[in-house]
Design a protein around this motif. Structure first.
Motif, PDB file in Angstrom:
ATOM      1  N   ARG A 412      37.167 -35.532  -0.938  1.00 25.61           N
ATOM      2  CA  ARG A 412      36.668 -36.785  -1.504  1.00 25.61           C
ATOM      3  C   ARG A 412      35.748 -37.468  -0.503  1.00 25.61           C
ATOM      4  O   ARG A 412      36.030 -37.492   0.690  1.00 25.61           O
ATOM      5  CB  ARG A 412      37.842 -37.709  -1.836  1.00 25.61           C
TER       6      ARG A 412
ATOM      7  N   TYR B  74      31.828 -32.033  -7.812  1.00 27.18           N
ATOM      8  CA  TYR B  74      31.527 -33.420  -8.161  1.00 27.18           C
ATOM      9  C   TYR B  74      32.506 -34.287  -7.378  1.00 27.18           C
ATOM     10  O   TYR B  74      33.715 -34.053  -7.411  1.00 27.18           O
ATOM     11  CB  TYR B  74      31.689 -33.666  -9.667  1.00 27.18           C
ATOM     12  N   THR B  76      33.101 -38.466  -6.042  1.00 24.24           N
ATOM     13  CA  THR B  76      32.762 -39.855  -5.764  1.00 24.24           C
ATOM     14  C   THR B  76      33.986 -40.509  -5.150  1.00 24.24           C
ATOM     15  O   THR B  76      35.115 -40.043  -5.324  1.00 24.24           O
ATOM     16  CB  THR B  76      32.364 -40.631  -7.035  1.00 24.24           C
ATOM     17  N   GLU B  77      33.735 -41.599  -4.458  1.00 21.67           N
ATOM     18  CA  GLU B  77      34.849 -42.259  -3.788  1.00 21.67           C
ATOM     19  C   GLU B  77      35.782 -42.931  -4.784  1.00 21.67           C
ATOM     20  O   GLU B  77      36.970 -43.098  -4.529  1.00 21.67           O
ATOM     21  CB  GLU B  77      34.319 -43.284  -2.792  1.00 21.67           C
ATOM     22  N   ALA B  78      35.250 -43.319  -5.932  1.00 21.43           N
ATOM     23  CA  ALA B  78      36.091 -44.012  -6.910  1.00 21.43           C
ATOM     24  C   ALA B  78      36.895 -43.045  -7.757  1.00 21.43           C
ATOM     25  O   ALA B  78      38.060 -43.308  -8.076  1.00 21.43           O
ATOM     26  CB  ALA B  78      35.213 -44.884  -7.810  1.00 21.43           C
ATOM     27  N   ILE B  79      36.290 -41.942  -8.134  1.00 23.54           N
ATOM     28  CA  ILE B  79      36.951 -41.001  -9.033  1.00 23.54           C
ATOM     29  C   ILE B  79      37.736 -39.955  -8.262  1.00 23.54           C
ATOM     30  O   ILE B  79      38.829 -39.567  -8.642  1.00 23.54           O
ATOM     31  CB  ILE B  79      35.904 -40.324  -9.946  1.00 23.54           C
ATOM     32  N   GLY B  80      37.216 -39.500  -7.201  1.00 26.38           N
ATOM     33  CA  GLY B  80      37.842 -38.427  -6.459  1.00 26.38           C
ATOM     34  C   GLY B  80      36.929 -37.233  -6.419  1.00 26.38           C
ATOM     35  O   GLY B  80      35.706 -37.372  -6.488  1.00 26.38           O
ATOM     36  N   TRP B 111      41.185 -31.409  -9.902  1.00 24.38           N
ATOM     37  CA  TRP B 111      40.743 -32.794  -9.714  1.00 24.38           C
ATOM     38  C   TRP B 111      41.684 -33.463  -8.711  1.00 24.38           C
ATOM     39  O   TRP B 111      42.890 -33.550  -8.941  1.00 24.38           O
ATOM     40  CB  TRP B 111      40.749 -33.567 -11.039  1.00 24.38           C
ATOM     41  N   PRO B 113      42.409 -36.917  -7.343  1.00 21.24           N
ATOM     42  CA  PRO B 113      42.071 -38.328  -7.581  1.00 21.24           C
ATOM     43  C   PRO B 113      41.964 -39.096  -6.271  1.00 21.24           C
ATOM     44  O   PRO B 113      42.447 -38.656  -5.221  1.00 21.24           O
ATOM     45  CB  PRO B 113      43.238 -38.827  -8.438  1.00 21.24           C
ATOM     46  N   ALA B 114      41.334 -40.237  -6.366  1.00 20.97           N
ATOM     47  CA  ALA B 114      41.182 -41.098  -5.190  1.00 20.97           C
ATOM     48  C   ALA B 114      42.504 -41.798  -4.921  1.00 20.97           C
ATOM     49  O   ALA B 114      43.009 -42.545  -5.758  1.00 20.97           O
ATOM     50  CB  ALA B 114      40.076 -42.117  -5.424  1.00 20.97           C
TER      51      ALA B 114
END
Lengths: 444, 203
Positions: A412, B74, B76-80, B111, B113-114
Motif C-alpha cells: 500500500r 492498483y 491508493t492510500e485510501a483503498i489499499g 486486496w 485494505p488500508a
C-alpha cells in the motif's frame, strides 16, 4: 460401496473377468482379495480400510499443526528466555566487596551469609526488633547488587569487645563521650542476594544539527531500553552535565541545553548502569556582518526572494557613562569569519542538499529513520517552499514542507509530510544550513 | 503372490515442516523485531493443505504452491492495494495405498485494505484454477481428469523483514472434476489453507 470397475490383474494388468479366480494371462490368483477391495480405497465405506485407515488418520495436517505448535512454543521460549549477559553480571563477591570494604561473604554457597562489622546506623535497641530492612543498612543498598528481601530476623547479635582506647596525647582536650548508638557490633545474618538484572542501554536520539547559536535552546532526548527486549525502561535516573557551562549549560534533569557563548561544549549524559554518553555541541558566533535582508514572501512562490541587502548599520555610539563593571556584562570578543548574504540560489542548493541527505537517511531524525526503515520505493520531495520566514543577522530562516512516500509491506502506498525550518547562511562563499528543525511526520 | 505397490510416505511433509519451522524461527527472532510485499514483484513459496471430497468423506492432502505476484496492480492510500498472483500448485492426497495428486495453475487476485498496521496486512483473495487430478488405486483402475476450481477466502501477511512476508490464508474452493479412473468425482466444495513466505524484489 461398489463401483463399476474393469478388473485387471495386479501383476500383468491384463483385463480379467470378475468371476475368474486366476488371471488368464499370467496365472496370478486374483481371488485372493475380497471382491469389495476392488474399489478405490479412497472411497468411504470400504471394509478394506479398517485398521489401516485408523493408522493413517494421523495424517499430514495433524502432523503439520502439531509441528507448528511445537515450533511456536520453542520460538516463544527462545524469545522470552532471559539473555545470559555474562559481562553485565559482575561476580557476586566482587560486587559485595565493592559495595563496602568491611562486608565480606563468608560462604559463597547459597544462601550467602554476609558479615558486617561496622557501626550500625541505628539504635542498639533496634536490634531486637523482628525485622531489619536491608535498606536500613547503608552499605547494602548501593551498587549493582540489590538486596531486595527483608531480613526476617537477626539470628545472632554478638557484642564485640570494646576497642581499647589509645592513650590520648597530652595537650588534647578530653575525649567526647561515645554515644550509645555508635557501639560497634558484629551482626551475622543471612541475606538473600537477588540476581542483578541485566543493565539497560542508554540511547541518545541523534541530533539533526549539533550547531547552535547563543541563546538557542536544544532539548536532548534519550531512551533507556532493556538490553534484551529493546523496550523502554522507566524510572532510570539520567543526569546531564556540561563540560563547559560557559559555552552551553544544560539542565541536569531535563536535558535542556542553552547555548551561551561561541565555542564547543561536551554534554555528558550519565544514566548510571545504563551507561554514559556524550555529545559535542558547537555554538557558533552570531554574525558580525550585519547585513540586512528584507524578505518578501509571496503567495505561491516556491523560491525565496531576497530583495535587498543594505550595508551594515553603524554600531551605536559609545555610551557616555561608563558601564557598570560587572563580570557578566563583559562581552567575549571572538574572531569570526565574515558572512555573506545567501541568495535564492544558495537557499535552494542548501535545501536540495538537505533533501538528498534525507533520502540517504543521513539527517538522523527518528521519525524519518523509522519511515525509511520500512517498505520500498521511498521518495522525498519538496511540497512547497522554501520560503523565507525571517532574517537574523547574515542568515535567513527558511521553511518548507517535505513529502515522504513509500510502499509498505502490504504494497500500500504511504504518504507523510513534514514541515522543516532551517537557517541558511553563507560562510566563505559556501552556503550552509544550521538550526534545522524537522517537524513530526503526519498525514497530508 | 507378489503385488507391486507404490509405497507413499508423504514426500512433502519434511519440506512443509522445514518451511514452517523456518518461518516461526524468523518470527521469534527479536531483531526482525511484512501476501504481498512492498516491492513491485514478489515470489512466494507456500505449503498447501487441501481436501478432496470423495464419496461422503474428505481426503486431506498437502503440497506446495509457488506463485509470482505483481504487487502494483492498483494501489491508493485510501483503498489499499490490489495485486495479482500467477502460480502453480501440487498436492497429494493419500489413503492407505490409494493416491490422488492434483497439479494445477491458478490466478489469485488479492486486496489488502488500508489499515493502520504496518506489521500485519490482512487481505481478501480469490482464486481461479485449472487442475488435473491423477488417481492411482491399489485395487482399481487409476486415471486422470482435468477440472476447474474457483473460490475465495482471506488471510494475513506478517512482515518479517523489509522484503520478506509470512503469509497464511485459507479459501473455500468449489472444484469440478470428472471421474478419475474408478473414482467418481463431481462438483464438490473443499477448502485450502496455506502458509508460506514471499520475497519481494527488486530491492
Amino acid at each position: 460401496m461398489r463401483t463399476s470397475v474393469a478388473l485387471r490383474c495386479p501383476d500383468c494388468k491384463a483385463e480379467i473377468s470378475a468371476d475368474l479366480r486366476s488371471c488368464t494371462q499370467c496365472g496370478a490368483d486374483v481371488g485372493l482379495w475380497p471382491e469389495s477391495q476392488r474399489t478405490p480405497l479412497i472411497l468411504p465405506g470400504n471394509p478394506a480400510l479398517s485398521a489401516d485407515v485408523v493408522r493413517k488418520r494421523v495424517s499430514v495436517p495433524k502432523i503439520a499443526v502439531g509441528t507448528a505448535a511445537v515450533a511456536a512454543l520453542v520460538g516463544a521460549v527462545l524469545y522470552y528466555m532471559p539473555e545470559r549477559d555474562v559481562e553485565a553480571l559482575p561476580p557476586l563477591a566482587t560486587t559485595a566487596e565493592a559495595v563496602a570494604p568491611d562486608v565480606a561473604i563468608r560462604d559463597r554457597a547459597a544462601p550467602p551469609v554476609i558479615e558486617a562489622s561496622r557501626p550500625l546506623p541505628m539504635p542498639a535497641d533496634s536490634l531486637g526488633s523482628d525485622a531489619i530492612r536491608a535498606e536500613s543498612l547503608a552499605a547494602f543498598s548501593s551498587g549493582d547488587t540489590t538486596l531486595s528481601r527483608t531480613i526476617p530476623r537477626v539470628e545472632t547479635a554478638v557484642r564485640a569487645p570494646r576497642p581499647t582506647p589509645a592513650p590520648p596525647p597530652a595537650p588534647t582536650p578530653a575525649p567526647r563521650p561515645t554515644p550509645a548508638r555508635a557501639t560497634t557490633r558484629t551482626v551475622t545474618t543471612p541475606v538473600t542476594v537477588a540476581r542483578p538484572a541485566i543493565a539497560p542501554i542508554l540511547t541518545l536520539t541523534p541530533l539533526v544539527s549539533s550547531t547552535l547559536r547563543p541563546g538557542e535552546r536544544l532539548q536532548l532526548r534519550w531512551t533507556v531500553t532493556d538490553r534484551r527486549t529493546r523496550r523502554p525502561v522507566t524510572g532510570t535516573r539520567v543526569e546531564f552535565t556540561s563540560a563547559d557551562a560557559a559555552v552551553a549549560n544544560v539542565n541536569p534533569v531535563t536535558g535542556l541545553v542553552l547555548a551561551r557563548a561561541p565555542g564547543t561544549a561536551r554534554i555528558i549524559i550519565d544514566a548510571g548502569t545504563a551507561g554514559e554518553r556524550s555529545i559535542e555541541l558547537m555554538v557558533r558566533a552570531p554574525a558580525v556582518a550585519a547585513s540586512v535582508v528584507a524578505p518578501t514572501p509571496q503567495a505561491g512562490s516556491e523560491t525565496p526572494r531576497i530583495v535587498t541587502a543594505t550595508p551594515a548599520p553603524t554600531p551605536p555610539p559609545a555610551p557616555t557613562t561608563a558601564p557598570a563593571p560587572t563580570a557578566a556584562a563583559a562581552p567575549v570578543v571572538r574572531d569570526t569569519p565574515r558572512n555573506d548574504l545567501p541568495d535564492a540560489g544558495d537557499v535552494r542548493s542548501v535545501v536540495d542538499r538537505f533533501l538528498r541527505d534525507v533520502r540517504r537517511d543521513a539527517v538522523r531524525n527518528v521519525d524519518v529513520t523509522q519511515f525509511l526503515a520500512d517498505g520500498a520505493d521511498h521518495r522525498v520531495t519538496l511540497v512547497n517552499g522554501p520560503s523565507v520566514v525571517s532574517t537574523t543577522g547574515a542568515s535567513v530562516r527558511v521553511a518548507f514542507t517535505m513529502r515522504f512516500t513509500k510502499f509498505d509491506g502490504g504494497g500500500r502506498p504511504i504518504s507523510r509530510v513534514s514541515p522543516v525550518t532551517m537557517d541558511v547562511d553563507k560562510r566563505d562563499g559556501q552556503p550552509s544550513s544550521s538550526a534545522v528543525v524537522i517537524g513530526s511526520l503526519r498525514r497530508p | 503372490m507378489p503385488v507391486t505397490v507404490r509405497h507413499l510416505r508423504h514426500p512433502l511433509a519434511a519440506a512443509l515442516v522445514t518451511v514452517q519451522c523456518a518461518a516461526i524461527v524468523l518470527c521469534s527472532t527479536p531483531q526482525v523485531v511484512a501476501a504481498q510485499n512492498a516491492q513491485p514483484y514478489a515470489a512466494q513459496l507456500s505449503a498447501l493443505f487441501t481436501t478432496i471430497r470423495a464419496g461422503s468423506s474428505d481426503v486431506a492432502g498437502a503440497g506446495v504452491e509457488v506463485q509470482q505476484r505483481f504487487n502494483r496492480l492498483y494501489a491508493t492510500e485510501a483503498i489499499g492495494a490490489v495485486s495479482l498472483g500467477l502460480g502453480g500448485q501440487y498436492t497429494v492426497h493419500t489413503k492407505v495405498q490409494d493416491r490422488l495428486s492434483i497439479l494445477g495453475i491458478f490466478i489469485e487476485p488479492r486486496w489488502v485494505p488500508a489499515t493502520g498496521s504496518s506489521l500485519l496486512f490482512p487481505y481478501l483473495s480469490a482464486r481461479l484454477a485449472v487442475q488435473r487430478m491423477t488417481g492411482e488405486f491399489q485395487f482399481a483402475d487409476g486415471g486422470s481428469s482435468v477440472g476447474t476450481a474457483f473460490g475465495a477466502g482471506g488471510g494475513v501477511a506478517v512482515k518479517l523483514t523489509r522484503r520478506i512476508n509470512l503469509d497464511a490464508g485459507a479459501q473455500l474452493i468449489r472444484q469440478q472434476f470428472g471421474n478419475v479412473g474408478a473414482l467418481p468425482l463431481g462438483a464438490r466444495s473443499t477448502y485450502t489453507a496455506k502458509i508460506g513466505v514471499s520475497v519481494g524484489y527488486p530491492r
